[in-house]
Design a protein around this motif. Structure first.
Motif, mmCIF file in Angstrom:
data_model
loop_
_atom_site.group_PDB
_atom_site.id
_atom_site.type_symbol
_atom_site.label_atom_id
_atom_site.label_comp_id
_atom_site.label_asym_id
_atom_site.label_seq_id
_atom_site.Cartn_x
_atom_site.Cartn_y
_atom_site.Cartn_z
ATOM 1 N N ASN A 29 32.316 33.404 45.298
ATOM 2 C CA ASN A 29 32.391 33.314 43.834
ATOM 3 C C ASN A 29 33.204 34.465 43.249
ATOM 4 O O ASN A 29 33.996 34.265 42.324
ATOM 5 C CB ASN A 29 30.991 33.266 43.219
ATOM 6 C CG ASN A 29 30.310 31.944 43.479
ATOM 7 O OD1 ASN A 29 30.949 30.919 43.672
ATOM 8 N ND2 ASN A 29 28.984 31.957 43.512
ATOM 9 N N ILE A 51 36.922 33.683 43.972
ATOM 10 C CA ILE A 51 37.552 32.663 43.118
ATOM 11 C C ILE A 51 37.599 33.076 41.643
ATOM 12 O O ILE A 51 38.459 32.605 40.913
ATOM 13 C CB ILE A 51 36.922 31.258 43.307
ATOM 14 C CG1 ILE A 51 35.449 31.233 42.973
ATOM 15 C CG2 ILE A 51 37.185 30.731 44.696
ATOM 16 C CD1 ILE A 51 34.838 29.840 43.016
ATOM 17 N N LYS A 52 36.711 33.980 41.217
ATOM 18 C CA LYS A 52 36.820 34.512 39.850
ATOM 19 C C LYS A 52 38.118 35.291 39.694
ATOM 20 O O LYS A 52 38.780 35.221 38.656
ATOM 21 C CB LYS A 52 35.639 35.437 39.532
ATOM 22 C CG LYS A 52 34.388 34.713 39.117
ATOM 23 C CD LYS A 52 33.276 35.703 38.814
ATOM 24 C CE LYS A 52 31.947 34.993 38.700
ATOM 25 N NZ LYS A 52 30.815 35.925 38.638
ATOM 26 N N PRO A 71 41.577 32.248 40.413
ATOM 27 C CA PRO A 71 41.166 30.943 39.889
ATOM 28 C C PRO A 71 41.940 29.757 40.460
ATOM 29 O O PRO A 71 41.472 28.624 40.379
ATOM 30 C CB PRO A 71 41.359 31.067 38.378
ATOM 31 C CG PRO A 71 42.130 32.308 38.153
ATOM 32 C CD PRO A 71 42.033 33.153 39.373
ATOM 33 N N LYS A 131 39.693 27.806 42.774
ATOM 34 C CA LYS A 131 38.355 27.433 42.294
ATOM 35 C C LYS A 131 37.897 26.062 42.779
ATOM 36 O O LYS A 131 36.711 25.806 42.881
ATOM 37 C CB LYS A 131 38.281 27.515 40.774
ATOM 38 C CG LYS A 131 39.096 26.456 40.079
ATOM 39 C CD LYS A 131 38.973 26.537 38.587
ATOM 40 C CE LYS A 131 39.771 25.384 38.022
ATOM 41 N NZ LYS A 131 40.303 25.539 36.779
#
Length: 191
Positions: free
Chosen positions: A45, A48-49, A52, A55
């Motif tokens: 997480n 991917i933050k 993006p 994601k």
């Protein structure tokens, strides 16, 4: 008269509910034992933050290197530090278990022996090389040292592969094929 016939029925119903409750509890405990450590989701997480574009990618497989705590933890640390940049496995095992070879571009979450996520790696190349053709440069990137890397790599991997092959009754050879994966560490728990 109705009460006399209802007592055994109520007792059986109560007993059934208790048994079913215990069976559900056992299933829940078994499922919770196989749950992946929350650090795996957390590292993905966080990645991917910050990235993006990825994601929509499925969370990669999470696993550790080697088959024992000491080596798994040491190799995870070397991966985090950027000293370990390759991994080696037996080609014959991929064939034996009918498993696809690693893919270029595939990501993997590297954990310590206890399943705690330490890094995310991305495969850069995948080659199949005979054991006796492994280079000093490759060995150095696999074991994370420049002090006699090829000698140390061969000794450690010969022993490791010999133990793996014992299960199938095979013996290691100098010509056995090694799946050599070069990777880059693209994210660590420190981010």
């Amino acid at each position: 008269m109705i009460q006399k016939t209802m007592k055994p029925f109520i007792f059986i119903l109560l007993l059934t509910l208790i048994c079913c409750k215990n069976e559900s509890k056992i299933e829940i405990e078994t499922e919770s034992e196989s749950i992946v450590d929350e650090s795996v989701s957390k590292i993905w997480n966080n990645y991917i933050k910050s990235n993006p574009d990825f994601k929509d990618e499925k969370i990669p497989e999470a696993d550790f290197f080697h088959n024992n705590e000491e080596d798994a933890n040491r190799l995870a640390k070397l991966t985090v530090n950027g000293k370990k940049k390759t991994s080696s496995s037996l080609y014959s095992l991929y064939k034996q278990y009918n498993v696809d070879l690693p893919k270029i571009g595939a990501k993997q979450i590297i954990t310590n022996f206890d399943g705690k996520a330490k890094a995310i790696i991305k495969n850069k190349s995948v080659d199949t090389i005979p054991f006796n053709k492994i280079s000093k440069e490759y060995a150095e990137l696999d074991i994370g040292t420049n002090i006699e890397p090829l000698k140390k790599w061969k000794k450690a991997h010969w022993k490791f592969f010999k133990n793996l092959l014992k299960e199938s009754g095979e013996k290691p050879t100098e010509e056995m094929l090694i799946v050599c994966v070069s990777f880059e560490t693209i994210w660590t728990e420190k981010h």
